[in-house]
Write a protein that holds these residues in place. Structure first.
Motif, short mmCIF file in Angstrom:
data_model
loop_
_atom_site.label_atom_id
_atom_site.label_comp_id
_atom_site.label_asym_id
_atom_site.label_seq_id
_atom_site.Cartn_x
_atom_site.Cartn_y
_atom_site.Cartn_z
N LEU A 37 -79.68 -25.94 7.68
CA LEU A 37 -77.85 -25.91 6.50
C LEU A 37 -77.91 -26.10 5.81
N ASP A 38 -79.16 -25.76 4.73
CA ASP A 38 -79.50 -25.31 3.33
C ASP A 38 -79.12 -23.61 3.42
N ARG A 39 -79.73 -23.12 4.06
CA ARG A 39 -80.31 -21.66 4.61
C ARG A 39 -78.34 -21.02 3.78
N ILE A 40 -77.61 -22.35 5.50
CA ILE A 40 -76.30 -21.77 5.92
C ILE A 40 -75.64 -22.46 4.71
N LYS A 41 -75.76 -22.85 3.82
CA LYS A 41 -74.37 -23.39 2.64
C LYS A 41 -74.86 -22.20 1.81
N LYS A 42 -76.28 -21.93 1.08
CA LYS A 42 -75.91 -20.26 0.64
C LYS A 42 -75.54 -20.38 1.01
N TYR A 43 -75.35 -19.27 2.17
CA TYR A 43 -74.18 -18.43 2.22
C TYR A 43 -73.17 -17.87 2.42
N ILE A 44 -72.50 -19.37 2.21
CA ILE A 44 -71.43 -19.92 2.50
C ILE A 44 -71.06 -19.26 1.31
N ASN A 45 -71.84 -20.11 0.11
CA ASN A 45 -71.56 -20.17 -1.29
C ASN A 45 -72.14 -18.30 -1.46
N LEU A 46 -71.96 -17.41 -1.31
CA LEU A 46 -72.34 -16.16 -1.53
C LEU A 46 -71.53 -15.68 -0.49
N ALA A 47 -71.36 -15.47 0.00
CA ALA A 47 -70.46 -14.76 1.17
C ALA A 47 -68.83 -14.36 1.14
N GLY A 48 -68.42 -15.54 0.62
CA GLY A 48 -67.04 -15.12 -0.65
C GLY A 48 -65.97 -15.40 0.45
N ASP A 49 -65.05 -15.31 -0.11
CA ASP A 49 -63.66 -15.94 0.45
C ASP A 49 -63.25 -15.65 1.88
N GLU A 50 -63.36 -14.59 2.01
CA GLU A 50 -63.30 -13.22 3.55
C GLU A 50 -63.86 -13.33 4.46
N GLU A 51 -65.02 -14.03 4.36
CA GLU A 51 -66.36 -14.14 4.88
C GLU A 51 -65.85 -14.50 6.14
N LYS A 52 -65.65 -13.74 7.83
CA LYS A 52 -65.72 -14.65 8.49
C LYS A 52 -66.43 -15.10 9.82
N PHE A 53 -68.13 -14.70 9.48
CA PHE A 53 -69.11 -15.02 9.98
C PHE A 53 -69.52 -15.87 9.47
N ILE A 54 -70.40 -17.39 10.08
CA ILE A 54 -71.43 -17.81 9.27
C ILE A 54 -72.68 -18.02 10.54
N PRO A 55 -73.28 -17.43 10.36
CA PRO A 55 -74.90 -17.73 11.08
C PRO A 55 -75.33 -18.98 11.11
N PHE A 56 -75.91 -19.39 12.50
CA PHE A 56 -76.64 -20.50 12.67
C PHE A 56 -77.02 -20.76 13.40
N ALA A 57 -77.85 -19.83 13.99
CA ALA A 57 -79.38 -19.49 14.99
C ALA A 57 -79.50 -17.78 14.96
N HIS A 58 -80.27 -17.35 15.44
CA HIS A 58 -80.79 -16.69 15.78
C HIS A 58 -81.03 -16.76 17.89
N THR A 59 -81.59 -15.46 17.88
CA THR A 59 -82.03 -15.07 19.38
C THR A 59 -84.19 -15.37 19.10
N VAL A 60 -84.25 -14.91 20.43
CA VAL A 60 -85.46 -14.19 19.93
C VAL A 60 -85.76 -13.13 19.58
N SER A 61 -84.56 -12.33 20.37
CA SER A 61 -84.58 -11.02 19.27
C SER A 61 -84.44 -10.90 17.89
N TYR A 62 -83.51 -12.57 17.46
CA TYR A 62 -83.59 -12.04 16.14
C TYR A 62 -82.05 -11.82 16.03
N ASP A 63 -81.39 -11.29 17.10
CA ASP A 63 -79.60 -11.50 16.77
C ASP A 63 -79.47 -12.65 16.12
#
Length: 220
Positions: A44-70
């Motif tokens: 959750l800390d990494r997600i909140k950090k991304y939200i704070n830095l991404a800006g108001d127009e960002e439409k995609f917020i990562p929350f997990a990754h696949t085994v191949s790191y998509d």
């Protein structure tokens, strides 16, 4: 941008299910970390950090990754609709996966049942493969864990589907081109369940919207 992290994810964090130092894979059902097929959680800390830095127009917020790191991400369609998409590492296309977070979690459970190679005593003898991924008994333990873990987060019909799979399913031989394996449900059954319980005209479609790939790579 107004974005509220889905309540299900907040609940999962409070339960300690996202603690990555405890990460395990399919062979450990008792660990507190909540293994879920091909979703490996970001904190959750990494997600909140991304939200704070991404800006108001960002439409995609990562929350997990696949085994191949998509990257699995929440897609902010508007203030009311937060869906789940898959951001590919090497493609501009973004796959629309589920109309909301709970549906995305449920779909991962269905995909586990249809795409994993399972075995029991009879099928192990038939396929003669000591490296088979998951025993049928272990699969049922995972399904019971997910049913109990998500019973407060899922619609009742999701829980009924999982319970029905636990109680009544048997391994079935799946053949896709030259590949044969035993699964709990077929890919066709998974597709029907997806259409029934999480229908959206965008399901499995590719969408093309710019996002901050460099910042995602930096933080995640």
């Amino acid at each position: 941008m107004y974005f509220k992290i889905p309540e299900e994810y907040i609940f999962m964090e409070k339960q300690g299910w996202l603690e990555t130092q405890d990460i395990v894979y399919a062979n450990d059902v008792e660990n507190k970390y909540l293994w879920l097929n091909d979703m490996e959680w970001f904190s959750l800390d990494r997600i909140k950090k991304y939200i704070n830095l991404a800006g108001d127009e960002e439409k995609f917020i990562p929350f997990a990754h696949t085994v191949s790191y998509d990257k699995w991400a929440w897609y902010i369609e508007n203030n009311k609709n937060i869906s789940v998409v898959l951001l590919y590492n090497d493609e501009d296309a973004i796959q629309y996966y589920a109309p909301n977070f709970a549906a995305g979690l449920f779909r991962q459970i269905l995909n586990f049942c249809s795409s994993t190679e399972f075995y029991d005593e009879n099928t192990l003898k038939e396929i003669n493969n000591d490296d088979t991924f998951c025993s049928f008994d272990l699969a049922k333990k995972h399904l019971r864990k997910w049913k109990n873990s998500f019973k407060e987060l899922f619609p009742e019909e999701y829980i009924k589907v999982i319970d029905n799979i636990i109680q009544h399913s048997k391994l079935k031989l799946i053949q896709l081109d030259n590949i044969k394996y035993y699964a709990i449900i077929s890919p066709e059954e998974e597709e029907l369940l997806v259409k029934k319980y999480m229908y959206s005209p965008l399901i499995n479609k590719d969408i093309y919207i710019q996002y901050n790939r460099d910042l995602i790579d930096e933080i995640f």
